[in-house]
Scaffold this active site. Structure first.
Site, PDB file in Angstrom:
ATOM      1  N   CYS A   1       0.842  -1.192   0.000  1.00  0.00           N
ATOM      2  CA  CYS A   1       0.000   0.000   0.000  1.00  0.00           C
ATOM      3  C   CYS A   1       0.884   1.251   0.000  1.00  0.00           C
ATOM      4  CB  CYS A   1      -0.910   0.004   1.231  1.00  0.00           C
ATOM      5  SG  CYS A   1      -2.025   1.422   1.238  1.00  0.00           S
TER       6      CYS A   1
ATOM      7  N   CYS B   1       0.424   4.831   6.927  1.00  0.00           N
ATOM      8  CA  CYS B   1      -0.229   4.667   8.246  1.00  0.00           C
ATOM      9  C   CYS B   1       0.718   3.912   9.191  1.00  0.00           C
ATOM     10  CB  CYS B   1      -1.536   3.916   8.089  1.00  0.00           C
ATOM     11  SG  CYS B   1      -2.551   4.541   6.725  1.00  0.00           S
TER      12      CYS B   1
ATOM     13  N   CYS C   1       0.251   0.248  10.296  1.00  0.00           N
ATOM     14  CA  CYS C   1      -0.237  -0.774   9.360  1.00  0.00           C
ATOM     15  C   CYS C   1       0.858  -1.653   8.767  1.00  0.00           C
ATOM     16  CB  CYS C   1      -1.023  -0.107   8.236  1.00  0.00           C
ATOM     17  SG  CYS C   1      -1.793  -1.350   7.165  1.00  0.00           S
TER      18      CYS C   1
ATOM     19  N   CYS D   1     -16.861  -8.709   5.240  1.00  0.00           N
ATOM     20  CA  CYS D   1     -16.169  -7.440   4.994  1.00  0.00           C
ATOM     21  C   CYS D   1     -14.881  -7.688   4.212  1.00  0.00           C
ATOM     22  CB  CYS D   1     -15.868  -6.772   6.332  1.00  0.00           C
ATOM     23  SG  CYS D   1     -15.047  -5.183   6.135  1.00  0.00           S
TER      24      CYS D   1
ATOM     25  N   CYS E   1     -19.704  -5.667   3.208  1.00  0.00           N
ATOM     26  CA  CYS E   1     -19.004  -4.461   3.623  1.00  0.00           C
ATOM     27  C   CYS E   1     -17.670  -4.441   2.873  1.00  0.00           C
ATOM     28  CB  CYS E   1     -18.769  -4.485   5.130  1.00  0.00           C
ATOM     29  SG  CYS E   1     -17.823  -3.065   5.717  1.00  0.00           S
TER      30      CYS E   1
ATOM     31  N   CYS F   1     -19.433   2.663   8.374  1.00  0.00           N
ATOM     32  CA  CYS F   1     -18.726   1.986   9.461  1.00  0.00           C
ATOM     33  C   CYS F   1     -17.457   2.795   9.685  1.00  0.00           C
ATOM     34  CB  CYS F   1     -18.411   0.552   9.049  1.00  0.00           C
ATOM     35  SG  CYS F   1     -17.268  -0.288  10.152  1.00  0.00           S
TER      36      CYS F   1
ATOM     37  N   ARG G   1     -18.227  -2.175  17.503  1.00  0.00           N
ATOM     38  CA  ARG G   1     -17.522  -3.421  17.152  1.00  0.00           C
ATOM     39  C   ARG G   1     -16.194  -3.519  17.865  1.00  0.00           C
ATOM     40  NH1 ARG G   1     -17.610  -3.218  11.783  1.00  0.00           N
ATOM     41  NH2 ARG G   1     -19.735  -3.955  11.979  1.00  0.00           N
TER      42      ARG G   1
HETATM   43  N1  SAM Z   1      -6.731   0.687   3.018  1.00  0.00           N
HETATM   44  C1  SAM Z   1      -8.010   0.964   3.520  1.00  0.00           C
HETATM   45  C2  SAM Z   1      -8.007   2.107   4.512  1.00  0.00           C
HETATM   46  O1  SAM Z   1      -7.018   2.291   5.202  1.00  0.00           O
HETATM   47  O2  SAM Z   1      -9.022   2.776   4.595  1.00  0.00           O
HETATM   48  C3  SAM Z   1      -8.691  -0.224   4.149  1.00  0.00           C
HETATM   49  C4  SAM Z   1      -7.942  -1.224   4.988  1.00  0.00           C
HETATM   50  S1  SAM Z   1      -7.264  -0.643   6.529  1.00  0.00           S
HETATM   51  C5  SAM Z   1      -6.174  -1.950   6.959  1.00  0.00           C
HETATM   52  C6  SAM Z   1      -8.614  -0.688   7.673  1.00  0.00           C
HETATM   53  C7  SAM Z   1      -8.378  -0.262   9.084  1.00  0.00           C
HETATM   54  O3  SAM Z   1      -7.731  -1.289   9.816  1.00  0.00           O
HETATM   55  C8  SAM Z   1      -7.508   0.946   9.366  1.00  0.00           C
HETATM   56  O4  SAM Z   1      -8.183   2.140   9.161  1.00  0.00           O
HETATM   57  C9  SAM Z   1      -7.179   0.765  10.834  1.00  0.00           C
HETATM   58  O5  SAM Z   1      -8.142   1.407  11.639  1.00  0.00           O
HETATM   59  C10 SAM Z   1      -7.248  -0.738  11.018  1.00  0.00           C
HETATM   60  N2  SAM Z   1      -5.907  -1.288  11.298  1.00  0.00           N
HETATM   61  C11 SAM Z   1      -4.925  -1.496  10.401  1.00  0.00           C
HETATM   62  N3  SAM Z   1      -3.815  -1.983  10.997  1.00  0.00           N
HETATM   63  C12 SAM Z   1      -4.113  -2.069  12.324  1.00  0.00           C
HETATM   64  C13 SAM Z   1      -3.352  -2.498  13.461  1.00  0.00           C
HETATM   65  N4  SAM Z   1      -2.083  -2.897  13.355  1.00  0.00           N
HETATM   66  N5  SAM Z   1      -3.952  -2.471  14.666  1.00  0.00           N
HETATM   67  C14 SAM Z   1      -5.238  -2.061  14.770  1.00  0.00           C
HETATM   68  N6  SAM Z   1      -5.995  -1.648  13.734  1.00  0.00           N
HETATM   69  C15 SAM Z   1      -5.432  -1.644  12.516  1.00  0.00           C
HETATM   70  C1  DTB Z   2     -11.385  -2.220  11.401  1.00  0.00           C
HETATM   71  O1  DTB Z   2     -11.721  -1.223  12.066  1.00  0.00           O
HETATM   72  N1  DTB Z   2     -10.533  -3.150  11.809  1.00  0.00           N
HETATM   73  C2  DTB Z   2     -10.343  -4.162  10.806  1.00  0.00           C
HETATM   74  C3  DTB Z   2     -11.344  -3.747   9.704  1.00  0.00           C
HETATM   75  N2  DTB Z   2     -11.855  -2.504  10.186  1.00  0.00           N
HETATM   76  C4  DTB Z   2     -10.930  -3.674   8.301  1.00  0.00           C
HETATM   77  C5  DTB Z   2      -8.921  -4.316  10.381  1.00  0.00           C
HETATM   78  C6  DTB Z   2      -7.976  -4.640  11.516  1.00  0.00           C
HETATM   79  C7  DTB Z   2      -6.639  -4.901  10.950  1.00  0.00           C
HETATM   80  C8  DTB Z   2      -5.635  -5.331  11.993  1.00  0.00           C
HETATM   81  C9  DTB Z   2      -4.287  -5.541  11.406  1.00  0.00           C
HETATM   82  C10 DTB Z   2      -4.214  -6.621  10.373  1.00  0.00           C
HETATM   83  O2  DTB Z   2      -4.754  -7.733  10.568  1.00  0.00           O
HETATM   84  O3  DTB Z   2      -3.534  -6.400   9.347  1.00  0.00           O
HETATM   85 FE1  SF4 Z   3      -2.851   1.259   3.332  1.00  0.00          FE
HETATM   86 FE2  SF4 Z   3      -2.825   0.104   5.686  1.00  0.00          FE
HETATM   87 FE3  SF4 Z   3      -3.139   2.723   5.532  1.00  0.00          FE
HETATM   88 FE4  SF4 Z   3      -5.144   1.087   4.699  1.00  0.00          FE
HETATM   89  S1  SF4 Z   3      -4.381   1.313   6.791  1.00  0.00           S
HETATM   90  S2  SF4 Z   3      -4.334   2.898   3.681  1.00  0.00           S
HETATM   91  S3  SF4 Z   3      -3.908  -0.635   3.925  1.00  0.00           S
HETATM   92  S4  SF4 Z   3      -1.292   1.572   4.919  1.00  0.00           S
END
Ligand code: SAM
Ligand code: DTB
Ligand code: SF4
Length: 340
Positions: A54, A58, A61, A98, A131, A191, A263
């Site tokens: 990506c 973030c 992430c 989702c 979703c 959401c 959630r």
């Molecule tokens: N790329 C899209 C975005 O960021 O909108 C969708 C996928 S993103 C992984 C969805 C959500 O997962 C993020 O907004 C964040 O709130 C959550 N998330 C991602 N990595 C996480 C982590 N290590 N711990 C907790 N929540 C996480």
């Molecule tokens: C949300 O709030 N949490 C989920 C879902 N929406 C997409 C994602 C959590 C991701 C946790 C880190 C991972 O598994 O990569």
């Molecule tokens: Fe990309 Fe992860 Fe950020 Fe979603 S949360 S935009 S997958 S870096």
């Protein structure tokens, strides 16, 4: 009596959040019993349909291309494979499916986006709520998702506007709010929630809840994530959040957004059964169901079903799950009471 308010101040929200925990739990329970189906938890299954690489930064992430986390980049999954997973999720008891993609936004007019639309149609045809979380959307993409039958779109605020720049630099808080507004305007359930444990202050947590609660209508679902600190990300060394802080967030969200599904999301794998029960008592009534979130672990089906049975909670009936919380009429209090 209508309970939905959209004029929360940070001071009010902070005062609620900081109540003695037993008092906060009691107040959250009062709201929960008036506004939510009794003893029910929505089971949402999560699948990463496009993993890794990506372009966003973030800090939490594991899928960002900026960090070396060992997550292998994968291409968009085939529609058939996604629908097989959806079928399995339904058989296991999920009512919502989702789909997450590691994109900044879907590419305009791309074949991949057409495939995602096909996935949405397929998931709906299985009788599941669909979703998606695909990053920022433009008006046309939002309408196409709506036309394909998308039930809800996940787009998290993640934290407060003030703290946002310390976590993400490749997009702005306003970008986030704009996509949320587009989704709501198209009639797709919103959401939106966030993460705690990223080094933010309690004021940041509360400010995020105020931003969410002052959206009108309130989000249909509010994911409360505890950071999963992944090696290789800038937040790898964050201290785990105290589970009671998660309980406070769930309770405060429940009171501020009475009809939203709260959630209990990432971080559940490291919570005790007792801590999860406290979150349910605080107003959480939805979980991700299945042994994987996007790239990290989650409790498996059997242990979650055993937990629900032990505490007397049932999977939310898909028919009830289908009635969007944000469009449920505000005179529904008695209806839920009478349904008992
Ligand atoms: N790329 C899209 C975005 O960021 O909108 C969708 C996928 S993103 C992984 C969805 C959500 O997962 C993020 O907004 C964040 O709130 C959550 N998330 C991602 N990595 C996480 C982590 N290590 N711990 C907790 N929540 C996480
Ligand atoms: C949300 O709030 N949490 C989920 C879902 N929406 C997409 C994602 C959590 C991701 C946790 C880190 C991972 O598994 O990569
Ligand atoms: Fe990309 Fe992860 Fe950020 Fe979603 S949360 S935009 S997958 S870096």
């Amino acid at each position: 009596m209508s309970e939905a308010r959209h004029d929360w101040t940070k001071a009010e929200a902070r005062a609620l959040h900081d109540l003695p925990l037993t008092e906060l739990l009691f107040r959250a329970q009062e709201v929960h019993r008036r506004t939510q189906p009794r003893n029910a938890v929505q089971l949402c299954s999560l699948l990463s349909i496009k993993t890794g690489a990506c372009p966003e930064d973030c800090s939490y992430c594991p899928q960002s291309s900026k960090y070396d986390t060992g997550v292998e980049a994968e291409r968009l999954m085939d529609v058939k494979d996604v629908l097989d997973k959806a079928r399995q999720a339904k058989e296991a008891g999920a009512s919502r499916f989702c789909m997450g993609a590691a994109w900044r936004s879907p590419k305009k007019g791309s074949r991949q986006f057409q495939q995602v639309l096909e996935m949405v149609r397929g998931v709906r045809a299985l009788g599941l709520e669909a979703c998606a979380t695909l990053g920022m959307l433009d008006d046309e993409q939002t309408q196409q998702l709506k036309d394909a039958g998308l039930t809800a779109y996940n787009h998290n605020l993640d934290t407060s506007e003030d703290y946002y720049g310390a976590i993400i630099t490749t997009r702005s808080y306003q970008d986030r709010l704009q996509t949320i507004a587009r989704v709501a305007a198209a009639g797709i359930s919103v959401c939106a929630g966030g993460i705690i444990g990223m080094g933010e202050s309690v004021d940041d947590r509360v400010a995020m809840l105020v931003t969410l609660a002052n959206l009108s209508p309130h989000p249909e679902s509010v994911p409360v994530n505890a950071l999963v600190a992944v090696p290789g990300t800038p937040l790898a060394n964050q201290e785990p959040v105290d589970s009671l802080e998660l309980v406070r967030m769930c309770a405060t969200a429940r009171i501020m957004m009475p009809r939203a599904r709260v959630r209990l999301s990432a971080g559940r794998a490291s919570l005790s059964r007792e801590a999860q029960l406290l979150c349910f008592m605080a107003g959480a009534n939805s979980i991700f169901f299945g042994d994987k979130l996007l790239t990290t672990g989650n409790p498996d089906h059997d242990s979650d079903l055993a937990l629900l049975q032990a505490v007397g909670l049932s999977p939310l009936d898909p028919d009830e799950a289908g009635s969007s919380a944000s469009v449920r009429p505000n005179d529904g209090d008695q209806a839920w009471d009478a349904a008992e």
